[in-house]
Enzyme design. Structure first.
Site, PDB file in Angstrom:
ATOM      1  N   THR A   6       0.573  -1.095   0.054  1.00 34.19           N
ATOM      2  CA  THR A   6      -0.093  -0.043   0.054  1.00 34.19           C
ATOM      3  C   THR A   6       0.720   1.248  -0.038  1.00 34.19           C
ATOM      4  O   THR A   6       1.766   1.486   0.453  1.00 34.19           O
ATOM      5  CB  THR A   6      -1.071   0.198   1.279  1.00 34.19           C
ATOM      6  OG1 THR A   6      -1.980  -0.942   1.019  1.00 34.19           O
ATOM      7  CG2 THR A   6      -1.494   1.319   1.420  1.00 34.19           C
ATOM      8  N   LYS A  38      -8.883   0.688  -0.552  1.00 31.72           N
ATOM      9  CA  LYS A  38      -8.169   0.701   0.858  1.00 31.72           C
ATOM     10  C   LYS A  38      -8.577   1.991   1.154  1.00 31.72           C
ATOM     11  O   LYS A  38      -8.062   2.505   2.402  1.00 31.72           O
ATOM     12  CB  LYS A  38      -6.646   0.608   0.508  1.00 31.72           C
ATOM     13  CG  LYS A  38      -6.283  -0.590   0.044  1.00 31.72           C
ATOM     14  CD  LYS A  38      -4.837  -0.435  -0.072  1.00 31.72           C
ATOM     15  CE  LYS A  38      -4.222  -1.779  -1.029  1.00 31.72           C
ATOM     16  NZ  LYS A  38      -2.839  -1.668  -1.525  1.00 31.72           N
ATOM     17  N   GLY A  50      -8.027   5.982   5.071  1.00 32.51           N
ATOM     18  CA  GLY A  50      -7.371   5.091   4.210  1.00 32.51           C
ATOM     19  C   GLY A  50      -6.666   4.181   5.077  1.00 32.51           C
ATOM     20  O   GLY A  50      -6.028   4.734   6.171  1.00 32.51           O
ATOM     21  N   SER A 129       4.131   1.535   2.457  1.00 30.74           N
ATOM     22  CA  SER A 129       5.484   1.223   1.978  1.00 30.74           C
ATOM     23  C   SER A 129       5.921   2.310   0.931  1.00 30.74           C
ATOM     24  O   SER A 129       7.081   2.641   1.165  1.00 30.74           O
ATOM     25  CB  SER A 129       5.595  -0.004   1.503  1.00 30.74           C
ATOM     26  OG  SER A 129       4.635  -0.507   0.455  1.00 30.74           O
ATOM     27  N   ALA A 161       4.125   4.247  -7.296  1.00 29.76           N
ATOM     28  CA  ALA A 161       4.215   3.008  -8.117  1.00 29.76           C
ATOM     29  C   ALA A 161       5.337   2.816  -9.010  1.00 29.76           C
ATOM     30  O   ALA A 161       5.879   1.542  -9.142  1.00 29.76           O
ATOM     31  CB  ALA A 161       2.758   3.083  -9.129  1.00 29.76           C
ATOM     32  N   CYS A 164       8.231   1.986  -5.539  1.00 29.65           N
ATOM     33  CA  CYS A 164       7.990   1.032  -4.568  1.00 29.65           C
ATOM     34  C   CYS A 164       7.360  -0.239  -5.164  1.00 29.65           C
ATOM     35  O   CYS A 164       6.247  -0.217  -5.809  1.00 29.65           O
ATOM     36  CB  CYS A 164       6.918   1.633  -3.512  1.00 29.65           C
ATOM     37  SG  CYS A 164       6.550   0.486  -2.176  1.00 29.65           S
ATOM     38  N   THR A 167       3.710  -1.120  -4.154  1.00 26.76           N
ATOM     39  CA  THR A 167       2.698  -0.485  -4.855  1.00 26.76           C
ATOM     40  C   THR A 167       2.332  -0.366  -6.178  1.00 26.76           C
ATOM     41  O   THR A 167       3.322  -0.393  -7.163  1.00 26.76           O
ATOM     42  CB  THR A 167       2.880   1.103  -4.613  1.00 26.76           C
ATOM     43  OG1 THR A 167       3.352   1.279  -3.215  1.00 26.76           O
ATOM     44  CG2 THR A 167       1.904   2.049  -5.055  1.00 26.76           C
TER      45      THR A 167
END
Length: 177
Positions: A6, A38, A50, A129, A161, A164, A167
Protein backbone atom coordinates in the site's frame (compact mmCIF):
# COMPACT_ATOMS: atom_id res chain seq x y z
CA UNK A 1 4.83 -14.45 6.36
CA UNK A 2 4.85 -10.70 6.73
CA UNK A 3 2.44 -8.60 4.70
CA UNK A 4 3.59 -5.49 2.89
CA UNK A 5 1.32 -3.31 0.93
CA UNK A 6 0.00 0.00 0.00
CA UNK A 7 0.48 3.60 -0.56
CA UNK A 8 -2.16 5.95 0.81
CA UNK A 9 -1.85 9.69 0.18
CA UNK A 10 -4.28 12.48 0.98
CA UNK A 11 -4.25 16.23 1.09
CA UNK A 12 -6.15 19.46 1.20
CA UNK A 13 -5.31 21.91 -1.57
CA UNK A 14 -7.09 24.98 -2.94
CA UNK A 15 -10.30 24.16 -1.10
CA UNK A 16 -10.45 20.54 -2.20
CA UNK A 17 -9.74 17.44 -0.10
CA UNK A 18 -8.76 14.13 -1.68
CA UNK A 19 -7.48 10.75 -0.52
CA UNK A 20 -6.25 7.91 -2.67
CA UNK A 21 -4.59 4.54 -2.57
CA UNK A 22 -3.15 1.95 -4.86
CA UNK A 23 -4.79 -1.43 -5.34
CA UNK A 24 -1.98 -3.90 -4.68
CA UNK A 25 -2.17 -6.43 -1.88
CA UNK A 26 1.01 -8.38 -1.25
CA UNK A 27 1.63 -11.39 0.94
CA UNK A 28 5.33 -12.07 1.36
CA UNK A 29 6.83 -11.77 -2.12
CA UNK A 30 3.58 -12.57 -3.92
CA UNK A 31 1.02 -10.13 -5.28
CA UNK A 32 -2.35 -11.49 -4.18
CA UNK A 33 -4.63 -8.79 -5.59
CA UNK A 34 -4.26 -5.84 -7.94
CA UNK A 35 -7.45 -3.83 -7.45
CA UNK A 36 -8.17 -3.64 -3.72
CA UNK A 37 -9.94 -0.56 -2.44
CA UNK A 38 -8.20 0.71 0.68
CA UNK A 39 -10.07 3.94 1.25
CA UNK A 40 -13.51 4.56 2.67
CA UNK A 41 -15.86 7.50 2.88
CA UNK A 42 -17.39 8.07 6.32
CA UNK A 43 -19.82 10.50 7.93
CA UNK A 44 -21.91 10.92 4.77
CA UNK A 45 -18.87 11.76 2.65
CA UNK A 46 -17.43 14.37 5.02
CA UNK A 47 -14.45 12.23 6.09
CA UNK A 48 -12.18 10.01 4.01
CA UNK A 49 -9.95 7.39 5.55
CA UNK A 50 -7.44 4.93 4.18
CA UNK A 51 -5.38 2.14 5.68
CA UNK A 52 -2.00 0.54 5.39
CA UNK A 53 -1.30 -2.79 7.04
CA UNK A 54 -3.40 -5.82 7.78
CA UNK A 55 -6.74 -5.71 5.96
CA UNK A 56 -8.79 -7.39 8.68
CA UNK A 57 -7.27 -5.08 11.27
CA UNK A 58 -8.00 -2.05 9.12
CA UNK A 59 -11.68 -2.94 8.77
CA UNK A 60 -11.92 -3.27 12.54
CA UNK A 61 -10.36 0.19 12.85
CA UNK A 62 -12.68 1.66 10.21
CA UNK A 63 -15.66 0.41 12.22
CA UNK A 64 -14.27 1.73 15.51
CA UNK A 65 -13.42 5.07 13.93
CA UNK A 66 -16.90 5.41 12.48
CA UNK A 67 -18.33 4.70 15.95
CA UNK A 68 -16.12 7.44 17.41
CA UNK A 69 -17.24 9.92 14.75
CA UNK A 70 -20.86 9.19 15.60
CA UNK A 71 -20.20 9.22 19.37
CA UNK A 72 -18.60 12.67 19.16
CA UNK A 73 -21.15 14.11 16.69
CA UNK A 74 -18.68 14.39 13.81
CA UNK A 75 -15.98 16.17 15.86
CA UNK A 76 -13.05 14.78 13.87
CA UNK A 77 -10.26 15.93 16.19
CA UNK A 78 -11.93 14.36 19.21
CA UNK A 79 -12.76 11.14 17.32
CA UNK A 80 -9.16 10.56 16.18
CA UNK A 81 -7.74 11.18 19.66
CA UNK A 82 -10.27 8.86 21.28
CA UNK A 83 -9.61 6.14 18.69
CA UNK A 84 -5.86 6.43 19.28
CA UNK A 85 -6.38 6.19 23.06
CA UNK A 86 -8.55 3.08 22.67
CA UNK A 87 -6.16 1.58 20.15
CA UNK A 88 -3.24 1.98 22.53
CA UNK A 89 -4.94 0.82 25.71
CA UNK A 90 -7.50 -1.80 24.64
CA UNK A 91 -6.12 -5.34 25.01
CA UNK A 92 -7.63 -6.45 21.69
CA UNK A 93 -7.08 -3.30 19.64
CA UNK A 94 -3.43 -2.82 20.56
CA UNK A 95 -2.59 -6.01 18.68
CA UNK A 96 -3.92 -4.58 15.42
CA UNK A 97 -1.28 -3.91 12.78
CA UNK A 98 -2.40 -1.03 10.60
CA UNK A 99 -2.25 2.74 10.24
CA UNK A 100 -5.00 5.12 9.23
CA UNK A 101 -4.82 8.29 7.16
CA UNK A 102 -7.78 10.62 7.62
CA UNK A 103 -8.84 13.64 5.54
CA UNK A 104 -11.74 16.05 5.94
CA UNK A 105 -12.46 19.34 4.21
CA UNK A 106 -10.19 21.18 6.65
CA UNK A 107 -8.09 18.63 8.61
CA UNK A 108 -5.69 15.75 7.95
CA UNK A 109 -4.49 13.13 10.45
CA UNK A 110 -2.37 10.02 10.68
CA UNK A 111 -3.32 7.59 13.46
CA UNK A 112 -1.16 4.69 14.61
CA UNK A 113 -1.51 1.84 17.05
CA UNK A 114 1.22 3.30 19.23
CA UNK A 115 -1.18 6.07 20.21
CA UNK A 116 0.25 8.62 17.81
CA UNK A 117 -2.04 11.20 16.26
CA UNK A 118 -0.23 13.41 13.78
CA UNK A 119 -1.85 16.45 12.18
CA UNK A 120 0.65 17.52 9.50
CA UNK A 121 1.21 21.26 9.14
CA UNK A 122 1.05 21.08 5.34
CA UNK A 123 -2.22 19.09 5.27
CA UNK A 124 -0.64 16.14 3.45
CA UNK A 125 -0.90 12.63 4.90
CA UNK A 126 0.95 9.60 3.56
CA UNK A 127 1.25 6.07 4.92
CA UNK A 128 2.33 2.67 3.71
CA UNK A 129 5.40 1.29 2.06
CA UNK A 130 5.30 3.86 -0.75
CA UNK A 131 4.02 6.67 1.42
CA UNK A 132 7.22 8.67 1.58
CA UNK A 133 7.66 8.57 -2.21
CA UNK A 134 4.10 9.81 -2.68
CA UNK A 135 4.59 12.42 0.04
CA UNK A 136 7.68 13.87 -1.67
CA UNK A 137 5.87 14.00 -5.02
CA UNK A 138 2.75 15.58 -3.48
CA UNK A 139 4.80 18.26 -1.70
CA UNK A 140 6.43 19.31 -4.96
CA UNK A 141 3.22 19.15 -6.98
CA UNK A 142 1.33 21.16 -4.36
CA UNK A 143 4.03 23.83 -4.34
CA UNK A 144 4.90 24.07 -8.03
CA UNK A 145 1.80 23.12 -10.01
CA UNK A 146 -1.75 24.26 -10.56
CA UNK A 147 -3.18 20.77 -10.21
CA UNK A 148 -6.25 20.05 -8.10
CA UNK A 149 -6.00 17.97 -4.93
CA UNK A 150 -7.41 14.98 -6.82
CA UNK A 151 -4.85 15.33 -9.60
CA UNK A 152 -1.98 15.70 -7.13
CA UNK A 153 -3.05 12.53 -5.31
CA UNK A 154 -3.20 10.59 -8.61
CA UNK A 155 0.20 11.83 -9.77
CA UNK A 156 1.83 11.19 -6.38
CA UNK A 157 0.48 7.62 -6.40
CA UNK A 158 1.89 7.11 -9.90
CA UNK A 159 5.32 8.22 -8.67
CA UNK A 160 5.12 5.79 -5.74
CA UNK A 161 4.04 2.97 -8.10
CA UNK A 162 7.14 3.59 -10.23
CA UNK A 163 9.45 3.27 -7.22
CA UNK A 164 7.87 1.03 -4.56
CA UNK A 165 7.53 -2.68 -5.37
CA UNK A 166 4.56 -2.93 -2.95
CA UNK A 167 2.57 -0.23 -4.80
CA UNK A 168 0.81 -0.53 -8.15
CA UNK A 169 -0.86 1.85 -10.59
CA UNK A 170 -4.45 0.66 -10.00
CA UNK A 171 -5.38 3.91 -8.28
CA UNK A 172 -8.57 4.75 -6.42
CA UNK A 173 -9.18 8.37 -5.37
CA UNK A 174 -12.06 9.86 -3.41
CA UNK A 175 -12.79 13.58 -3.18
CA UNK A 176 -14.87 15.40 -0.60
CA UNK A 177 -17.54 17.29 -2.49
Amino acid sequence: MKTHSTTIIGLIHNGQAALGGDGQVTFGNTVMKHNAIKIRSLLNGKVLTGFAGSTADAFTLFDRFEEKLEQYSGNLSRAVVELAKDWRTDKYLRRLEAMLAVVSQDKTFIISGTGDVVEPEDNIVAIGSGGMYALAAAKMLKKYSNLSAEEIVKEALKVAADICIYTNDKINVEVIK
